[in-house]
Design a protein around this motif. Structure first.
Motif, PDB file in Angstrom:
ATOM      1  N   ASP A 117       0.861  -1.186   0.000  1.00 18.52           N
ATOM      2  CA  ASP A 117       0.000   0.000   0.000  1.00 18.52           C
ATOM      3  C   ASP A 117       0.896   1.234   0.000  1.00 18.52           C
ATOM      4  O   ASP A 117       1.228   1.789   1.058  1.00 18.52           O
ATOM      5  CB  ASP A 117      -0.913  -0.032   1.214  1.00 18.52           C
ATOM      6  CG  ASP A 117      -2.011   1.018   1.139  1.00 18.52           C
ATOM      7  OD1 ASP A 117      -1.884   1.957   0.330  1.00 18.52           O
ATOM      8  OD2 ASP A 117      -2.998   0.896   1.893  1.00 18.52           O
TER       9      ASP A 117
ATOM     10  N   GLN B  35       4.500  -2.344   6.746  1.00 22.34           N
ATOM     11  CA  GLN B  35       3.494  -3.388   6.927  1.00 22.34           C
ATOM     12  C   GLN B  35       4.044  -4.639   7.592  1.00 22.34           C
ATOM     13  O   GLN B  35       3.275  -5.508   8.029  1.00 22.34           O
ATOM     14  CB  GLN B  35       2.928  -3.793   5.549  1.00 22.34           C
ATOM     15  CG  GLN B  35       2.278  -2.658   4.798  1.00 22.34           C
ATOM     16  CD  GLN B  35       2.010  -2.989   3.332  1.00 22.34           C
ATOM     17  OE1 GLN B  35       1.503  -2.183   2.591  1.00 22.34           O
ATOM     18  NE2 GLN B  35       2.378  -4.206   2.911  1.00 22.34           N
TER      19      GLN B  35
ATOM     20  N   ARG C 193      -0.666  -1.041  -4.720  1.00 21.61           N
ATOM     21  CA  ARG C 193      -1.771  -0.089  -4.696  1.00 21.61           C
ATOM     22  C   ARG C 193      -1.237   1.324  -4.861  1.00 21.61           C
ATOM     23  O   ARG C 193      -0.381   1.767  -4.094  1.00 21.61           O
ATOM     24  CB  ARG C 193      -2.548  -0.186  -3.390  1.00 21.61           C
ATOM     25  CG  ARG C 193      -3.650   0.868  -3.292  1.00 21.61           C
ATOM     26  CD  ARG C 193      -4.409   0.845  -1.989  1.00 21.61           C
ATOM     27  NE  ARG C 193      -5.394   1.909  -1.966  1.00 21.61           N
ATOM     28  CZ  ARG C 193      -5.253   3.065  -1.302  1.00 21.61           C
ATOM     29  NH1 ARG C 193      -4.156   3.293  -0.580  1.00 21.61           N
ATOM     30  NH2 ARG C 193      -6.204   3.985  -1.362  1.00 21.61           N
TER      31      ARG C 193
ATOM     32  N   ALA D 175      -6.918  -2.922   0.864  1.00 16.99           N
ATOM     33  CA  ALA D 175      -6.231  -1.842   1.580  1.00 16.99           C
ATOM     34  C   ALA D 175      -7.080  -1.326   2.739  1.00 16.99           C
ATOM     35  O   ALA D 175      -6.561  -1.065   3.830  1.00 16.99           O
ATOM     36  CB  ALA D 175      -5.901  -0.706   0.609  1.00 16.99           C
TER      37      ALA D 175
ATOM     38  N   HIS E  79      -2.512  -7.215   4.043  1.00 21.36           N
ATOM     39  CA  HIS E  79      -1.274  -7.021   3.283  1.00 21.36           C
ATOM     40  C   HIS E  79      -0.591  -8.329   2.893  1.00 21.36           C
ATOM     41  O   HIS E  79       0.333  -8.314   2.076  1.00 21.36           O
ATOM     42  CB  HIS E  79      -0.300  -6.159   4.099  1.00 21.36           C
ATOM     43  CG  HIS E  79      -0.848  -4.820   4.456  1.00 21.36           C
ATOM     44  ND1 HIS E  79      -0.819  -4.311   5.742  1.00 21.36           N
ATOM     45  CD2 HIS E  79      -1.462  -3.880   3.696  1.00 21.36           C
ATOM     46  CE1 HIS E  79      -1.379  -3.116   5.754  1.00 21.36           C
ATOM     47  NE2 HIS E  79      -1.784  -2.830   4.535  1.00 21.36           N
TER      48      HIS E  79
END
Length: 288
Positions: free
Chosen positions: A129, A158, A171, A255, A260
């Motif tokens: 993300d 993440q 993303r 998201a 993730h």
């Protein structure tokens, strides 16, 4: 008589039972594919999606009162959510295996590197993300080039390091425009579209990924007004490094739920000799 013992770690039967037990305990599936509709935004370089009903209910009624409807669709293989085969891009007349691209396509089919050669994928998936890592959760600016530093920062934030064989989905936030009433917004010719450039593509390939995906039509960074005139990330991934590209993905729900890491499932249509295939990829996680 000789007997052998098999541990849980090495037994295919035990492994399958563990897999089935995990599914039986409950899973949640995220649909990462876009709905195919007439007029949806797409690259202007490919034949558009079209759907019609040649036969409708009532057009032909059987003696017992039953009837059936049927369909016809036409579309390019790079329209909607799709995967690029290695036959899709050449550089200086050569494909990923070094073969002559013009010769490989003679007869109207790519027998060696077409979509039918893409094996179904059941792999570890990672969503990077990037906007969240940049502190811009709604999305990257138009025409923004996602750098290796951005990708690394997202993975670190993440706690999802990239491993060899992974499928990595990037993303940019641009996917939120897919259903915009102005279909040109998502295409982004005038504004530009955020995405990975050659440097980011090289970073991903160096990590040993099997495939990459994104929430945009072209995967990579498009500068304002440039359109698809130059696609360096495609060159790096499809020609130089042998990494598949999945485009026009739906990543906003993943998201929003901060998912993730997941089991990634994708199976292309085995269209013999095609340069790409429509797909409906899935992200699967344990329920709860």
């Amino acid at each position: 008589m000789t007997t052998t013992s098999t541990t849980a770690a090495t037994s295919p039967v035990t492994g399958t039972q563990a897999l089935l037990a995990a599914v039986g305990a409950g899973v949640r599936t995220y649909d990462l594919g876009r709905r195919l509709t007439i007029g949806m935004p797409q690259s202007p370089n490919h034949p558009p999606f079209w759907h019609a009903l040649p036969r409708r209910h009532g057009d032909n009624v059987r003696a017992d009162g039953g009837s059936a409807a049927n369909d016809i669709i036409t579309m390019g293989t790079h329209v909607g959510t799709h995967i690029d085969a290695f036959a899709h891009v050449s550089q200086d007349g050569r494909l990923v295996d070094g073969s002559d691209a013009a010769v490989a396509g003679r007869g109207g089919r790519f027998a060696e590197l077409g979509a039918h050669t893409i094996a179904p994928m059941v792999r570890r998936g990672v969503l990077l993300d990037v906007p969240a890592a940049l502190g811009q959760p709604d999305g990257c600016p138009p025409g923004y080039e996602i750098t290796p530093q951005d990708l690394s920062a997202a993975a670190q934030r993440q706690g999802t390091p990239i491993r060899p064989g992974d499928v990595v989905l990037i993303r940019s936030g641009w996917g939120r425009l897919f259903d915009h009433e102005d279909r040109t917004r998502y295409v982004g010719h005038a504004s530009g579209v955020p995405g990975v450039g050659a440097a980011g593509a090289t970073w991903l390939a160096d990590a040993g990924v099997h495939a990459v995906g994104a929430d945009t039509i072209a995967f990579e960074c498009l500068r304002p007004g440039a359109g698809h005139s130059v696609l360096p990330a495609h060159r790096v991934l499809l020609v130089e490094r042998g990494v598949y590209i999945i485009e026009t993905m739906a990543l906003e729900e993943l998201a929003a739920d901060a998912v993730h890491e997941f089991l990634f499932v994708l199976s292309p249509l085995a269209i013999f000799g095609a340069t790409g295939s429509p797909v409906r990829p899935l992200a699967v996680i344990a329920n709860g």
